[in-house]
Write an enzyme that holds these catalytic residues in place. Sequence first.
Site, PDB file in Angstrom:
ATOM      1  N   HIS A 159      -4.949  14.661  38.670  1.00 25.73           N
ATOM      2  CA  HIS A 159      -3.578  14.466  38.182  1.00 25.73           C
ATOM      3  C   HIS A 159      -2.697  15.685  38.448  1.00 25.73           C
ATOM      4  CE1 HIS A 159      -5.265  16.536  34.550  1.00 25.73           C
ATOM      5  NE2 HIS A 159      -4.072  17.077  34.529  1.00 25.73           N
ATOM      6  N   ASP A 190     -10.985  12.273  38.065  1.00 19.93           N
ATOM      7  CA  ASP A 190      -9.901  13.243  37.868  1.00 19.93           C
ATOM      8  C   ASP A 190     -10.234  14.599  38.490  1.00 19.93           C
ATOM      9  OD1 ASP A 190      -7.467  14.183  37.131  1.00 19.93           O
ATOM     10  OD2 ASP A 190      -7.846  14.208  34.973  1.00 19.93           O
ATOM     11  N   SER A 268      -5.297  22.494  33.044  1.00 17.77           N
ATOM     12  CA  SER A 268      -5.933  21.456  33.850  1.00 17.77           C
ATOM     13  C   SER A 268      -6.490  22.029  35.143  1.00 17.77           C
ATOM     14  CB  SER A 268      -4.924  20.353  34.173  1.00 17.77           C
ATOM     15  OG  SER A 268      -4.687  19.545  33.052  1.00 17.77           O
TER      16      SER A 268
END
Length: 578
Positions: A159, A190, A268
């Site tokens: 993402h 992911d 992230s």
Amino acid sequence: MEQSKRKRGRKTKKAVAETMDFQMAASGAPSPSALDEPQEIPDSASPKPRRGRGRPKKATRRQNLAPADSPASSPIRRGSQVVTINGEHGESGLAVVSLDPPPRWDQVVRVVPSMDAVVKVFCVHTEPNFSLPWQRKRQYSSSSSGFIIGGRRVLTNAHSVEHYTQVKLKKRGSDTKYVATVLAIGTECDIAMLTVDNDEFWEGVSPVEFGSLPALQDAVTVVGYPIGGDTISVTSGVVSRMEILSYVHGSTELLGLQIDAAINSGNSGGPAFNDKGKCVGIAFQSLKHEDVENIGYVIPTPVIMHFINDYEKSGEYTGFPMLGIEWQKMENPDLRKAMEMKPEQKGVRVRRVEPTGPEFEFLKPSDIILSFDGVDIANDGTVPFRHGERIAFSYLVSQKYTGENALVKVLRDSNVYEFNIKLATHKRLIPAHIKGKPPSYYIIAGFVFTAISVPYLRSEYGKDYEYDAPVKLLDKLLHTMAHSHDEQLVVISQVLVADVNIGYEDIVNTQVMAFNGKPVKNLRTLANMVENCSEEFLKFDLEYQQIVVLQTKTAKAATPDILATHCIPSAISEDLTS
């Protein structure tokens, strides 16, 4: 028990897991007003000197070595702690307790030796516009984290680079941003893999080494570039839970770690190290709720290595295979007796089988799956994981690669059968992702036809689309299975108002069932049937027995003017013309 009354107004928010990349504003930095500043508390009895902003002044060596009862020494000093005796705050009630000196930087480096391999990821995204599928949305920037692994590669979250236009990487302590190339994007897990062509980027950096799956209460250290500053950030915690988690970005369920270390926007893609300095996971999402504090999630090494090995074996990301079934627990004793199961037999009942999956040739509804690859499945659908732990049997499926075989033992009509099934990824009627491709569309007489996907529903109804989308669409999203690999759910997304479509202006997100009596299989089939239609009328059968009828010549003649009015370059997307 009397139920509590529900208050009027907005419904209570549920705990939601969210991905944690930091979307930057136009200035690229948070507003200064959002930062906490020290507050002064006036005290008329004992005025205190005004404390300036920034780091407190460093005490001199002479002050640090002054005795505790010296009038020149401060009662609170670096490396010591002042405590009260019997609750009194007088000079006679002070005691100084020696503390260990703060850790030196070289000690921190020994704990996390691969900290230099952690990079900051800058990405410019240009998302598709599902409401106007012939164009894209305004681009925006985000920052996240990543880390260098062997083979001149960098790992980050999928993402973090979704719908990317440009990706840049910056090493710790460097002032140069290097343009990166995206090698693979694993939507389900992911994870994304990047590389940099510039040799200068790889100089003086050792790749991160991967460790084994940690145990509960093992210490973990998350390193990354979260919001709040530009330099590297280190947070620590322990592994508090390990189970099959819902991956928000991938709309899948894979093995995940829950930790109590702070994971904020920008973390992230950052690595999570164990106490030996080896990577045991990738930070990717956290739980947001008013009653939740410091619940972060980490992608563990089995999922990471599956992604890396999958790319190395096939040269691209092929995905995680699925056992294309819906199953039911067999915990009820009467249900087990009705299914003619012996007392020593355990397993789960097959409810439905995906028609597009290879399992459709072997498995049938009401089959009892007893084991997968020799591992017995319990009545609640779990299998032994580690000492004292159990996990959902989908973990065994996720360990396989696309195209590999699995031995499935089933109970059918009191007989036990074994099937060697070739595993594959499965086709969903409403796909969870369009994998970076622009949405398909077709326009005739102002009617905009498109195919439904989860990103489309999220764009139309917001992130709470599971509550706000029409019930018919949600039912097909959750329960309807595709009967062929090219089947799509085609809808009229909107009607561009013109004289030719008077009376149809209110049709929005309504499924197209048939065209001139022929069922609509997908968007390409519909476009071909309309373009090649030689009948007098174009008749579209919609759900709820609604119909749209247009004169063929008039509809086709009005289309160019409608396209010109709305500045639409083409009546059909490029992928449908190829």
